[in-house]
Design a protein around this motif. Structure first.
Motif, short mmCIF file in Angstrom:
data_model
loop_
_atom_site.label_atom_id
_atom_site.label_comp_id
_atom_site.label_asym_id
_atom_site.label_seq_id
_atom_site.Cartn_x
_atom_site.Cartn_y
_atom_site.Cartn_z
N MET A 5 0.85 -1.18 0.00
CA MET A 5 0.00 0.00 0.00
C MET A 5 0.89 1.24 0.00
N GLU A 6 0.58 2.15 -0.87
CA GLU A 6 1.35 3.39 -0.98
C GLU A 6 0.82 4.44 -0.02
N CYS A 7 1.71 5.31 0.42
CA CYS A 7 1.35 6.42 1.30
C CYS A 7 1.75 7.74 0.64
N CYS A 8 1.04 8.79 0.98
CA CYS A 8 1.33 10.13 0.47
C CYS A 8 2.74 10.53 0.90
N ALA A 9 3.52 11.02 -0.04
CA ALA A 9 4.89 11.42 0.23
C ALA A 9 4.96 12.66 1.11
N SER A 10 3.87 13.39 1.20
CA SER A 10 3.86 14.63 1.98
C SER A 10 3.31 14.43 3.39
N GLY B 195 1.70 11.28 4.54
CA GLY B 195 1.71 9.89 5.00
C GLY B 195 0.37 9.16 4.94
N ALA B 196 -0.67 9.81 4.42
CA ALA B 196 -1.99 9.18 4.32
C ALA B 196 -1.94 8.01 3.33
N LEU B 197 -2.72 6.97 3.62
CA LEU B 197 -2.84 5.85 2.68
C LEU B 197 -3.53 6.35 1.41
N LEU B 198 -3.07 5.88 0.27
CA LEU B 198 -3.56 6.38 -1.02
C LEU B 198 -4.46 5.37 -1.72
N SER B 199 -5.42 5.89 -2.43
CA SER B 199 -6.26 5.06 -3.30
C SER B 199 -5.55 4.92 -4.65
N ARG B 200 -6.03 4.00 -5.45
CA ARG B 200 -5.47 3.84 -6.79
C ARG B 200 -5.67 5.10 -7.63
N ASP B 201 -6.80 5.77 -7.43
CA ASP B 201 -7.07 6.99 -8.18
C ASP B 201 -6.12 8.12 -7.78
N ALA C 27 6.22 8.66 -12.20
CA ALA C 27 6.42 9.01 -10.78
C ALA C 27 6.56 7.76 -9.93
N ARG C 28 7.40 7.85 -8.91
CA ARG C 28 7.60 6.76 -7.95
C ARG C 28 7.16 7.18 -6.55
N THR C 29 6.88 8.48 -6.37
CA THR C 29 6.30 8.98 -5.12
C THR C 29 4.96 9.60 -5.47
N PHE C 30 4.02 9.46 -4.57
CA PHE C 30 2.65 9.84 -4.87
C PHE C 30 2.08 10.72 -3.76
N PHE C 31 0.98 11.42 -4.09
CA PHE C 31 0.39 12.38 -3.17
C PHE C 31 -1.13 12.17 -3.07
N CYS C 32 -1.67 12.48 -1.90
CA CYS C 32 -3.12 12.41 -1.71
C CYS C 32 -3.78 13.63 -2.38
N VAL C 33 -5.09 13.61 -2.48
CA VAL C 33 -5.84 14.69 -3.11
C VAL C 33 -5.54 16.03 -2.42
N ALA C 34 -5.57 16.04 -1.10
CA ALA C 34 -5.34 17.29 -0.36
C ALA C 34 -3.95 17.86 -0.62
#
Length: 69
Positions: A1-6, A8-14, A27-34
């Motif tokens: 499960m991936e977490c937001c790079a900023s 730490g929130a768990l991320l959805s596939r979207d 990209a290899r690091t991902f971010f939440c909507v917020a």
């Protein structure tokens, strides 16, 4: 499960998909909507609207739009 790079929130596939679409397909690091909204200085609703748009256009990075009633 991936977490937001900023934050730490768990991320959805979207959320992973929209990071790839807006920042870099490789990209290899991902971010939440917020955090994406903060980065682009837009509202979270703007990011959610963009996700909905890409889903409706059939972008394969995103989970398909549900056709169930």
């Amino acid at each position: 499960m991936e977490c937001c790079a900023s934050c730490g929130a768990l991320l959805s596939r979207d959320e992973i998909a929209i990071t790839k679409k807006l920042i870099n397909r490789g990209a290899r690091t991902f971010f939440c909507v917020a955090c994406l909204a903060k980065y682009f200085d837009v509202t979270s609703q703007d990011i959610l609207d963009r996700i909905a748009y890409f889903k409706q256009t059939g972008c394969t990075l995103f989970d398909p739009v549900s056709t169930a009633d």
